[in-house]
Each structure stands twice: as C-alpha cells, then as structure tokens.
Design an enzyme around this catalytic site. Structure first.
Site, mmCIF file in Angstrom:
data_model
loop_
_atom_site.group_PDB
_atom_site.id
_atom_site.type_symbol
_atom_site.label_atom_id
_atom_site.label_comp_id
_atom_site.label_asym_id
_atom_site.label_seq_id
_atom_site.Cartn_x
_atom_site.Cartn_y
_atom_site.Cartn_z
ATOM 1 N N GLY A 17 0.822 -1.208 0.000
ATOM 2 C CA GLY A 17 0.000 0.000 0.000
ATOM 3 C C GLY A 17 0.848 1.247 0.000
ATOM 4 N N ASN A 18 0.217 2.397 0.218
ATOM 5 C CA ASN A 18 0.964 3.657 0.300
ATOM 6 C C ASN A 18 0.318 4.570 1.339
ATOM 7 O OD1 ASN A 18 -0.987 5.551 -1.101
ATOM 8 N ND2 ASN A 18 -0.720 4.020 -2.707
ATOM 9 N N ARG A 19 0.921 5.714 1.565
ATOM 10 C CA ARG A 19 0.510 6.575 2.672
ATOM 11 C C ARG A 19 -0.598 7.560 2.334
ATOM 12 N NH1 ARG A 19 4.059 5.889 6.783
ATOM 13 N NH2 ARG A 19 6.158 5.171 6.229
ATOM 14 N N SER A 20 -1.232 7.431 1.196
ATOM 15 C CA SER A 20 -2.292 8.381 0.851
ATOM 16 C C SER A 20 -3.409 8.332 1.890
ATOM 17 C CB SER A 20 -2.875 8.020 -0.516
ATOM 18 O OG SER A 20 -4.023 8.799 -0.763
ATOM 19 N N ALA A 25 -3.754 7.864 -5.124
ATOM 20 C CA ALA A 25 -2.366 7.399 -5.220
ATOM 21 C C ALA A 25 -2.417 5.940 -5.671
ATOM 22 C CB ALA A 25 -1.670 7.522 -3.873
#
Ligand code: CTP
Ligand code: CA
Length: 225
Positions: free
Chosen positions: A33-36, A100
């Site tokens: 995943g990512n930090r969005s 994102a």
C-alpha cells in the site's frame, strides 16, 4: 446553510473523483500500500457535490467517512479502480484523479500466507496500468485533472505528466515540504495548465485547495462552452 454554499455552479455536471491509495495483494493476509490519506480527494468530492454536481467517488481504502451527497464506490487494487473509472468515464464531464495508484503490483499473489522461511525475501512486481494515461488517450469532451506528488523537480516532472497523460490541469505538490502531501490537513500546491501557465498557491487547508481547484475547473468548463 443554503446561503453559505457556493452557488450551484456545477449543477448538471457529472464529476468523477478518485481518492485514497490502492492496495495490491501479496497473499491472503498482506498487501502493498501507500501513505495516501484520501483527504484531498474526499474534500474535492464533497465540495463538488455542494456546488450541485453529480459526484462519483471511486475510493481506495481510507479511514474517512463517505462525503454527503456523493456516490461512493470502494475499490482495492489499481485494476479495480481502472475498471470502475472506465465504466463511468464516457458519461462524465470532469475527472479528477487524486488517488495514489500503486505503480506496481506483486506479479503473483500467493495462494497461502507466505511463510518466513529464508533470511531474505524477494518480491517480483509487475507494472500496473496507468489509469490516467488511458483516460487521456480516450479523452473526448472531458476535462481531465491529475495530481503529481514529487520529491524533486516539481515543475518539470508535473509538466511532463500533464503532457504525457493529455491533461487539462495538474495539481502538483512537493511532498517533502512540511504542511504538504500525505496525511497533512493542509497542502502547498501549484496548478499547471496546458498553455504552460503555473499558479502557485500558498499553504492552505486541503478543503480550500479543493474549492480553488473546482473554481479553475468551472473556468475550464466555461471556456469549453
Ligand atoms: N495515476 C494513474 N494510474 C497509475 C499511476 C498514476 O491514474 N497507475 C495517476 C494518479 O492518480 C495521478 C497521476 O497519475 O493523478 C500522477 O501520478 P504520479 O504517481 O505522480 O505519476 P506517475 O505517472 O505514476 O509517475 P511516477 O510515480 O513515476 O512519478
Ligand atoms: Ca506513481
């Protein structure tokens, strides 16, 4: 309440917003995943609905409450986001891609939970489709707005994305600045247009960035006639 709303300048318009980060499964219990945070996209979706637009929000997982008056479609992976967006695209007047999207996904999803056998673990990733680039190639009447999160050469990189993805406007933010980017409640962005003009906004709440982005989209819609 009614009087405080910006006038229904987007009444009759269908606006598709994407927000949040995608999650790419690795095995039955893990994902990349990512930090969005989704805050920017949710603020835009909510503000557009308050201006009278019919808003569809295609969202990756976020901890946020669905904005009022918005049709929300939750997705997990980039491919699911792509399918959801393509299904709505033809009927939309404006698309704002604040999500994102993972650039890569695990090439194989393990059927069972990966066990901690070796001292190191190597993942093989494959490229995800570039949703926005696809939308740019298919563009007809739509106004297409992208986002660019950069850590270096903000203007150069964002301008390149604007051109490559056939966008009408790109919202560029330097995520290394304090008070900008992921998870913050404020953002510091530059709005870049096809004619090369750049509008630099000061640090402000994401909700205010959302209003300005929508003001500029209204101008673009008016110009288009
Ligand atoms: N985007 C997309 N599909 C992808 C990757 C990005 O639709 N697979 C969209 C994002 O939603 C954003 C814009 O493209 O509106 C720019 O995303 P960004 O990550 O900044 O650019 P990339 O083209 O992915 O390039 P890079 O990450 O290498 O800088
Ligand atoms: Ca990317």
């Amino acid at each position: 309440d009614e009087l405080l709303r910006p006038h229904g300048v987007l009444a009759g318009k269908r606006i598709l917003v994407t927000a949040g980060g995608t999650r790419e499964p690795l095995d039955p219990v893990r994902y990349l995943g990512n930090r969005s945070s989704g805050k920017m996209g949710y603020a835009i979706a909510e503000a557009a609905a308050l201006r009278g637009a019919e808003v569809i929000l295609v969202s990756g997982s976020t901890g946020l409450n669905p904005p009022r008056g918005v049709l929300v479609k939750m997705v997990e992976t980039a491919e699911e986001m792509r399918q959801a967006v393509l299904a709505e695209y033809a009927a939309c007047d404006v698309v704002i891609k604040a999500a994102a999207v993972a650039d890569y996904r695990p090439k194989e999803i393990a059927e069972h939970k990966i066990k901690k056998t070796g001292e190191t673990l190597t993942l093989v990733l494959e490229k995800n489709p570039d949703i926005l680039r696809e939308l740019g190639a298919l563009k007809r009447h739509q106004i297409l707005v992208g986002f660019a999160a950069e850590t270096q050469d903000l203007l150069g990189n964002a301008q390149e994305k604007l051109a490559k993805k056939n966008l009408d406007m790109i919202v560029a933010n330097d995520v290394t600045l304090p008070g900008a980017g992921f998870n913050a409640d404020t953002n510091i962005v530059k709005l870049i247009y096809r004619d090369g003009s750049v509008e630099e906004l000061e640090q402000m709440p994401k909700k205010r960035v959302a209003e300005i982005v929508l003001d500029r989209i209204c101008d673009l819609l008016t110009k288009r006639g």
